[in-house]
Design a protein around this motif. Structure first.
Motif, mmCIF file in Angstrom:
data_model
loop_
_atom_site.group_PDB
_atom_site.id
_atom_site.type_symbol
_atom_site.label_atom_id
_atom_site.label_comp_id
_atom_site.label_asym_id
_atom_site.label_seq_id
_atom_site.Cartn_x
_atom_site.Cartn_y
_atom_site.Cartn_z
ATOM 1 N N GLN A 168 0.828 -1.198 0.000
ATOM 2 C CA GLN A 168 0.000 0.000 0.000
ATOM 3 C C GLN A 168 0.865 1.252 0.000
ATOM 4 O OE1 GLN A 168 -3.658 0.065 -0.020
ATOM 5 N NE2 GLN A 168 -2.959 2.043 -0.802
ATOM 6 N N ALA A 169 1.925 1.242 0.800
ATOM 7 C CA ALA A 169 2.811 2.404 0.857
ATOM 8 C C ALA A 169 3.508 2.636 -0.473
ATOM 9 C CB ALA A 169 3.845 2.212 1.962
ATOM 10 N N GLY A 172 -0.030 2.708 -3.487
ATOM 11 C CA GLY A 172 -1.203 3.561 -3.318
ATOM 12 C C GLY A 172 -2.409 3.036 -4.076
ATOM 13 N N ASP A 173 -3.003 3.903 -4.908
ATOM 14 C CA ASP A 173 -4.204 3.527 -5.656
ATOM 15 C C ASP A 173 -3.935 2.487 -6.739
ATOM 16 O OD1 ASP A 173 -5.643 5.276 -4.107
ATOM 17 O OD2 ASP A 173 -5.610 6.909 -5.580
#
Length: 330
Positions: A168-169, A172-173
């Motif tokens: 996730q870091a 992101g999207d």
């Protein structure tokens, strides 16, 4: 240690969740380790019995989250993640239960059978479970190059999926997480493919059902082989309807019965044969053996449709007999 192996110390052994354990390996003198590229793996020497005499090797992808351009070219450590397979042959249990921080492991030099290609277009990564490990390194490489990348990460539940915070870091999207337990259904492969522009390359790594589904649907759409790249991250499994069969070795006249729960390769090894093999997943082609008699249940990803139809060679690590008997030219 030989010219083709390294003795590396476990400087960290950490349980990520009940199924997955992370191991961080370094040389005692902190020297730089051999370089590798995204998608590479190492083979680790494991003990599969209660004593030290039963030795085997297991493949583990190298994991890297650094987006520095030279991160995998000048590594000082290797990171691997091991999924526990309670019903497996003992390698993962050894890595989970017996290997501790401070121990020394013997590994072979990095090898890459799942390379990340360069060129125009986006990169779409599809991971199932522990298959995320080589794809995480690919995602980091694409980020380092400033090139477009998207990762679809599927698992049975979020609490069994490793590296979610790191991914996730980094992404992101561009990270899409699918947990079967939350969605109430497996990952929608058709919808995923619908969202892929014509120039995107697909990289898939996960269990056999996911891989089979992706290959079936991309072939139905007419996607070419150079657009779909894959690595299987599971050992051969017993399929519904599997039956015992007899195998005869034409050169020696030996005959064995292969049980429904055992691969032909493992049966031969159990009876003292020494066939060549590597991946144990039907991907590499090393274990190909000529077949003189019998109908083959092909389950590999190496042979073409024409070669399978000819029925005169099989990958013994994963394929079986459709009938009661096979005669092998070995």
């Amino acid at each position: 240690m030989s010219a083709s192996t390294l003795e590396l110390r476990v400087v960290e052994a950490r349980t990520l969740n009940p199924l997955i354990r992370l191991l961080r390996l370094r040389a005692d003198d902190s020297r730089q380790l051999p370089a590798y590229a995204a998608g590479a793996h190492v083979r680790v020497r494991v003990q599969t019995g209660a004593d030290d005499s039963a030795v085997d090797w297991r493949h583990y992808s190298l994991v890297n989250f650094s987006t520095a351009r030279n991160a995998t070219q000048v590594p000082v450590e290797y990171v691997i993640a091991v999924r526990l397979e309670p019903a497996g042959r003992g390698g993962s249990r050894f890595m989970h239960e017996r290997v501790q921080q401070g121990d020394v492991l013997t590994i072979e030099m990095p090898k890459n059978d799942f390379p990340l290609h360069t060129g125009p277009g986006g990169t779409v990564l599809v991971a199932g479970g522990i298959g995320v490990t080589p794809l995480a390194t690919m995602a980091a490489r694409r980020r380092a190059e400033g090139l477009p990348v998207r990762l679809h990460y599927a698992g049975r539940s979020r609490d069994t999926m490793a590296f979610l915070p790191e991914l996730q870091a980094m992404l992101g999207d561009d990270l899409q997480v699918h947990a079967d337990a939350d969605a109430g259904a497996p990952l929608d492969i058709e919808a995923l493919l619908d969202a892929c522009p014509a120039g995107d390359r697909l990289y898939v790594c996960g269990p056999k059902p996911m891989l089979d589904a992706v290959l079936e649907k991309t072939q139905a759409r007419g996607w070419t082989h150079d657009r779909v790249h894959f690595e299987l991250f599971s050992a051969p499994v017993v399929e519904e309807g599997d039956q015992p069969f007899e195998v005869e070795l034409a050169q020696s006249g030996q005959r064995f019965t292969v049980p429904a729960h055992q691969t032909l390769l493992d049966c031969l090894i159990e009876h003292g044969c020494d066939p060549m093999f590597d991946c144990n997943r039907g991907e590499c082609g090393v274990c190909a053996v000529p077949v003189l008699e019998g109908e083959i249940d092909h389950r590999d990803y190496v042979l073409t449709a024409r070669e399978k139809a000819q029925g005169n060679v099989m990958q013994i690590c994963i394929s079986r007999a459709k009938g009661a008997r096979l005669v092998l030219d070995m």
